[in-house]
Scaffold this motif. Structure first.
Motif, PDB file in Angstrom:
ATOM      1  N   SER A 177      -5.885  -6.717 -16.728  1.00 35.79           N
ATOM      2  CA  SER A 177      -5.411  -7.610 -15.670  1.00 35.79           C
ATOM      3  C   SER A 177      -5.838  -7.041 -14.323  1.00 35.79           C
ATOM      4  CB  SER A 177      -3.893  -7.752 -15.739  1.00 35.79           C
ATOM      5  OG  SER A 177      -3.507  -8.375 -16.948  1.00 35.79           O
ATOM      6  N   ASN A 178      -6.080  -7.951 -13.372  1.00 32.31           N
ATOM      7  CA  ASN A 178      -6.666  -7.503 -12.108  1.00 32.31           C
ATOM      8  C   ASN A 178      -5.799  -6.472 -11.395  1.00 32.31           C
ATOM      9  OD1 ASN A 178      -4.914  -9.879 -11.593  1.00 32.31           O
ATOM     10  ND2 ASN A 178      -5.530  -9.623  -9.462  1.00 32.31           N
ATOM     11  N   GLU A 179      -4.479  -6.629 -11.485  1.00 30.01           N
ATOM     12  CA  GLU A 179      -3.572  -5.630 -10.921  1.00 30.01           C
ATOM     13  C   GLU A 179      -2.457  -5.332 -11.916  1.00 30.01           C
ATOM     14  OE1 GLU A 179      -3.937  -3.735  -8.542  1.00 30.01           O
ATOM     15  OE2 GLU A 179      -5.405  -4.731  -7.253  1.00 30.01           O
ATOM     16  N   PRO A 180      -2.159  -4.070 -12.047  1.00 29.72           N
ATOM     17  CA  PRO A 180      -2.794  -2.943 -11.348  1.00 29.72           C
ATOM     18  C   PRO A 180      -3.949  -2.316 -12.120  1.00 29.72           C
ATOM     19  CG  PRO A 180      -0.867  -2.147 -12.484  1.00 29.72           C
ATOM     20  CD  PRO A 180      -0.942  -3.636 -12.780  1.00 29.72           C
TER      21      PRO A 180
ATOM     22  N   ARG B 281      12.877  -7.941  -2.781  1.00 32.22           N
ATOM     23  CA  ARG B 281      12.074  -6.828  -2.286  1.00 32.22           C
ATOM     24  C   ARG B 281      10.591  -7.085  -2.564  1.00 32.22           C
ATOM     25  NH1 ARG B 281      15.336  -1.802  -2.030  1.00 32.22           N
ATOM     26  NH2 ARG B 281      17.520  -2.403  -2.320  1.00 32.22           N
ATOM     27  N   SER B 282       9.730  -6.295  -1.947  1.00 33.62           N
ATOM     28  CA  SER B 282       8.303  -6.424  -2.212  1.00 33.62           C
ATOM     29  C   SER B 282       8.018  -6.086  -3.679  1.00 33.62           C
ATOM     30  CB  SER B 282       7.502  -5.469  -1.324  1.00 33.62           C
ATOM     31  OG  SER B 282       6.157  -5.367  -1.795  1.00 33.62           O
ATOM     32  N   PRO B 283       7.232  -6.909  -4.378  1.00 34.63           N
ATOM     33  CA  PRO B 283       6.901  -6.587  -5.769  1.00 34.63           C
ATOM     34  C   PRO B 283       6.091  -5.306  -5.906  1.00 34.63           C
ATOM     35  CG  PRO B 283       5.620  -8.458  -5.000  1.00 34.63           C
ATOM     36  CD  PRO B 283       6.650  -8.183  -3.951  1.00 34.63           C
ATOM     37  N   ASP B 284       5.546  -4.823  -4.783  1.00 38.09           N
ATOM     38  CA  ASP B 284       4.810  -3.558  -4.792  1.00 38.09           C
ATOM     39  C   ASP B 284       5.700  -2.380  -4.425  1.00 38.09           C
ATOM     40  OD1 ASP B 284       2.329  -4.806  -5.382  1.00 38.09           O
ATOM     41  OD2 ASP B 284       2.117  -5.371  -3.271  1.00 38.09           O
ATOM     42  N   GLY B 285       6.985  -2.639  -4.207  1.00 39.24           N
ATOM     43  CA  GLY B 285       7.891  -1.593  -3.754  1.00 39.24           C
ATOM     44  C   GLY B 285       7.960  -0.406  -4.703  1.00 39.24           C
ATOM     45  N   SER B 286       7.998   0.784  -4.143  1.00 43.86           N
ATOM     46  CA  SER B 286       8.061   1.996  -4.971  1.00 43.86           C
ATOM     47  C   SER B 286       8.905   3.090  -4.327  1.00 43.86           C
ATOM     48  CB  SER B 286       6.650   2.532  -5.221  1.00 43.86           C
ATOM     49  OG  SER B 286       6.005   2.845  -3.994  1.00 43.86           O
ATOM     50  N   SER B 287       9.646   2.741  -3.273  1.00 44.93           N
ATOM     51  CA  SER B 287      10.496   3.743  -2.627  1.00 44.93           C
ATOM     52  C   SER B 287      11.647   4.106  -3.564  1.00 44.93           C
ATOM     53  CB  SER B 287      11.057   3.187  -1.317  1.00 44.93           C
ATOM     54  OG  SER B 287      12.013   2.173  -1.588  1.00 44.93           O
ATOM     55  N   PRO B 288      12.253   5.265  -3.375  1.00 44.48           N
ATOM     56  CA  PRO B 288      13.410   5.618  -4.201  1.00 44.48           C
ATOM     57  C   PRO B 288      14.492   4.550  -4.185  1.00 44.48           C
ATOM     58  CG  PRO B 288      12.654   7.534  -2.986  1.00 44.48           C
ATOM     59  CD  PRO B 288      11.868   6.364  -2.466  1.00 44.48           C
ATOM     60  N   ASP B 289      14.686   3.919  -3.025  1.00 47.88           N
ATOM     61  CA  ASP B 289      15.698   2.871  -2.914  1.00 47.88           C
ATOM     62  C   ASP B 289      15.315   1.642  -3.748  1.00 47.88           C
ATOM     63  OD1 ASP B 289      18.124   1.751  -1.717  1.00 47.88           O
ATOM     64  OD2 ASP B 289      16.753   0.409  -0.676  1.00 47.88           O
ATOM     65  N   ASP B 290      14.036   1.262  -3.690  1.00 47.71           N
ATOM     66  CA  ASP B 290      13.552   0.133  -4.491  1.00 47.71           C
ATOM     67  C   ASP B 290      13.776   0.393  -5.974  1.00 47.71           C
ATOM     68  OD1 ASP B 290      12.611  -1.474  -2.399  1.00 47.71           O
ATOM     69  OD2 ASP B 290      10.651  -0.476  -2.374  1.00 47.71           O
ATOM     70  N   LEU B 291      13.349   1.551  -6.434  1.00 42.53           N
ATOM     71  CA  LEU B 291      13.418   1.846  -7.864  1.00 42.53           C
ATOM     72  C   LEU B 291      14.858   2.044  -8.328  1.00 42.53           C
ATOM     73  CD1 LEU B 291      10.289   4.123  -8.360  1.00 42.53           C
ATOM     74  CD2 LEU B 291      10.509   1.643  -8.520  1.00 42.53           C
ATOM     75  N   ALA B 292      15.703   2.552  -7.464  1.00 42.85           N
ATOM     76  CA  ALA B 292      17.117   2.690  -7.822  1.00 42.85           C
ATOM     77  C   ALA B 292      17.752   1.316  -8.025  1.00 42.85           C
ATOM     78  CB  ALA B 292      17.856   3.465  -6.735  1.00 42.85           C
ATOM     79  N   ALA B 293      17.370   0.366  -7.170  1.00 43.62           N
ATOM     80  CA  ALA B 293      17.906  -0.994  -7.298  1.00 43.62           C
ATOM     81  C   ALA B 293      17.423  -1.646  -8.596  1.00 43.62           C
ATOM     82  CB  ALA B 293      17.482  -1.832  -6.089  1.00 43.62           C
ATOM     83  N   VAL B 294      16.152  -1.419  -8.925  1.00 42.12           N
ATOM     84  CA  VAL B 294      15.601  -1.964 -10.176  1.00 42.12           C
ATOM     85  C   VAL B 294      16.319  -1.366 -11.373  1.00 42.12           C
ATOM     86  CG1 VAL B 294      13.565  -2.029 -11.662  1.00 42.12           C
ATOM     87  CG2 VAL B 294      13.344  -2.515  -9.215  1.00 42.12           C
ATOM     88  N   LEU B 295      16.469  -0.051 -11.375  1.00 33.54           N
ATOM     89  CA  LEU B 295      17.113   0.615 -12.511  1.00 33.54           C
ATOM     90  C   LEU B 295      18.554   0.139 -12.678  1.00 33.54           C
ATOM     91  CD1 LEU B 295      16.886   2.692 -14.765  1.00 33.54           C
ATOM     92  CD2 LEU B 295      17.653   4.438 -13.147  1.00 33.54           C
TER      93      LEU B 295
ATOM     94  N   PHE C  10       3.359 -15.303  -6.912  1.00 35.45           N
ATOM     95  CA  PHE C  10       3.056 -14.150  -6.065  1.00 35.45           C
ATOM     96  C   PHE C  10       2.130 -13.211  -6.824  1.00 35.45           C
ATOM     97  CE2 PHE C  10       6.824 -12.768  -8.438  1.00 35.45           C
ATOM     98  CZ  PHE C  10       6.501 -11.468  -8.804  1.00 35.45           C
ATOM     99  N   THR C  11       1.412 -12.399  -6.083  1.00 37.12           N
ATOM    100  CA  THR C  11       0.507 -11.419  -6.684  1.00 37.12           C
ATOM    101  C   THR C  11       0.955 -10.024  -6.276  1.00 37.12           C
ATOM    102  OG1 THR C  11      -0.999 -11.565  -4.787  1.00 37.12           O
ATOM    103  CG2 THR C  11      -1.466 -12.995  -6.664  1.00 37.12           C
ATOM    104  N   ILE C  12       0.463  -9.034  -7.002  1.00 34.98           N
ATOM    105  CA  ILE C  12       0.769  -7.650  -6.657  1.00 34.98           C
ATOM    106  C   ILE C  12      -0.507  -6.952  -6.238  1.00 34.98           C
ATOM    107  CG2 ILE C  12       2.766  -7.554  -8.175  1.00 34.98           C
ATOM    108  CD1 ILE C  12       1.065  -6.009 -10.190  1.00 34.98           C
ATOM    109  N   GLY C  13      -0.338  -5.842  -5.521  1.00 41.78           N
ATOM    110  CA  GLY C  13      -1.485  -5.084  -5.037  1.00 41.78           C
ATOM    111  C   GLY C  13      -1.671  -3.789  -5.805  1.00 41.78           C
ATOM    112  N   PRO C  14      -2.677  -3.004  -5.429  1.00 39.99           N
ATOM    113  CA  PRO C  14      -2.911  -1.714  -6.087  1.00 39.99           C
ATOM    114  C   PRO C  14      -1.709  -0.795  -5.933  1.00 39.99           C
ATOM    115  CG  PRO C  14      -4.782  -2.349  -4.698  1.00 39.99           C
ATOM    116  CD  PRO C  14      -3.660  -3.280  -4.371  1.00 39.99           C
ATOM    117  N   SER C  15      -1.549   0.101  -6.896  1.00 38.43           N
ATOM    118  CA  SER C  15      -0.422   1.037  -6.840  1.00 38.43           C
ATOM    119  C   SER C  15      -0.939   2.472  -6.855  1.00 38.43           C
ATOM    120  CB  SER C  15       0.521   0.817  -8.033  1.00 38.43           C
ATOM    121  OG  SER C  15      -0.174   0.959  -9.259  1.00 38.43           O
ATOM    122  N   ALA C  16      -0.166   3.350  -6.244  1.00 41.13           N
ATOM    123  CA  ALA C  16      -0.548   4.761  -6.165  1.00 41.13           C
ATOM    124  C   ALA C  16      -0.072   5.504  -7.412  1.00 41.13           C
ATOM    125  CB  ALA C  16       0.070   5.395  -4.922  1.00 41.13           C
TER     126      ALA C  16
END
Length: 370
Positions: free
Chosen positions: A86-89, A197-211, A346-352
């Motif tokens: 898939s194009n991303e990621p 939140r942004s679908p590309d979110g990866s901050s500790p706060d973002d991931l805590a909310a997801v979990l 919506f689409t997602i972008g590259p991830s680190a």
């Protein structure tokens, strides 16, 4: 060097010169293309026709998650000539790692059949469209059995991600079977989007909310699957599945054909669905790159791609297929979404790499339930 050693050293060359028809070594004349594709993602007759018209045999393996595909490619020497990330990621990540070859378009004259507007949509993953062509595309949403859901929860919000991601609804629907796609890559962006939140979110706060959200629904998930979810939905073993649009549509077609009384529908939730493009690409170390180019060129013919869409129930990127695809699919909004639905995509972008590792750890905790 002894006369015997000298003779052994030159024997292979002598044999080839004396018997030019011999396959020596065997792989030198091996006309084959090794393909690694998603489960249930091609019309098998296309492979047979490709061999009949080109003389190139096909060896075909399948995967059911991007994680599996990436593991193969990043390990190197996969042996595959064609892969479909898939194009991303995944596609952009493989490009950045140097794992994919550039496409020699002079050897792919049917490239001209691709929709320029859709190809521009994947340029953020592949600037200049140098490494791949769109194969098929679709969205991520919910597969439901509306009758069984209404029997348990007549007031359930069947048009919303809340049906799965709100623990109150998940608890009510658990008895009829909930299956979660086994892919952090595909699930986490949808959860982030649902949370506003942004679908590309990866901050500790973002991931805590997801979990926090995922752990709240974890007790109600019967199993994690990807390819296997299609069959469970079609046979009525599950009533709610997070899956790809075309897979759910395939399940609906199988249920109807079986006449088992199971009704299956795909829902692109009103909050928005991720859209993704699966790309025809060639690994940098592909053993048969010319055969791979021949395969891409073959698949990009309108009549061939129309047959693939008919079989998989996923839209493609070749406008000329609209006159060839089965009319029933053209009016199916799950296969060819309406403009109103597409506005919610919506689409997602590259991830680190650091973000990828954090998401992988999150997913492991979610699956383990701890």
């Amino acid at each position: 060097m002894s006369p015997t050693a000298l003779m052994l050293r030159w024997l292979p060359i002598v044999l080839v010169l004396a018997f030019p028809g011999w396959a020596f070594p065997a792989w030198a004349q091996d006309r084959v293309v090794n393909i690694y594709n998603w489960t249930d993602y091609i019309d098998p007759s296309v492979l047979a026709e490709f061999t009949a018209k080109t003389g190139i045999k096909t060896r075909y393996d399948v995967f059911d998650s991007l994680e599996t595909l990436e593991a193969k490619l990043f390990a190197g020497h996969s042996g595959y000539d064609i892969v479909l990330p898939s194009n991303e990621p995944s596609f952009s990540r493989l490009i950045r790692a140097g794992a994919l070859a550039t496409i020699d378009r002079d050897k792919v004259p049917n490239w001209k059949n691709l929709d320029p507007a859709l190809m521009r949509r994947v340029e953020s993953s592949d600037p200049g469209n140098r490494h791949g062509a769109i194969y098929l595309w679709g969205s991520i949403g919910l597969g439901i059995n509306p009758d069984r859901i209404r029997a348990l929860a007549p007031d359930a919000p069947v048009d919303s991600w809340s049906l799965l991601l709100d623990p109150a609804w998940a608890k009510r629907l658990a008895p009829c079977g909930i299956i979660m796609m086994d892919s952090a890559i595909d699930v986490i962006p949808s959860v982030l989007h649902y949370l506003g939140r942004s679908p590309d979110g990866s901050s500790p706060d973002d991931l805590a909310a997801v979990l926090k959200l995922l752990m709240a629904i974890r007790p109600y998930i019967r199993e994690f699957a990807s390819g296997g979810a299609l069959e469970a939905l079609a046979t009525g073993q599950a009533c709610l599945v997070l899956d790809y649009s075309g897979d759910v549509d395939q399940a609906a077609a199988r249920a109807k054909q079986a006449g088992n009384g199971v009704d299956v529908e795909y829902v692109a939730p009103k909050e928005g669905s991720e859209i993704g493009f699966d790309m025809l690409a060639i690994p940098a170390d592909a053993p048969h790159p010319d055969a791979a180019l021949a395969f891409i060129n073959f698949v990009l013919q309108p009549d061939i791609m129309a047959r693939i869409t008919d079989a998989t129930r996923y839209p493609n990127a070749i406008p000329a297929t609209r006159a060839l695809v089965r009319p029933a699919l053209l009016v199916d909004p799950n296969v060819f979404p309406t403009e109103a639905v597409q506005k919610r995509f919506f689409t997602i972008g590259p991830s680190a790499p650091k973000a990828d590792r954090a998401r992988t750890r999150l997913w492991a905790r979610f699956k383990a339930g701890s």
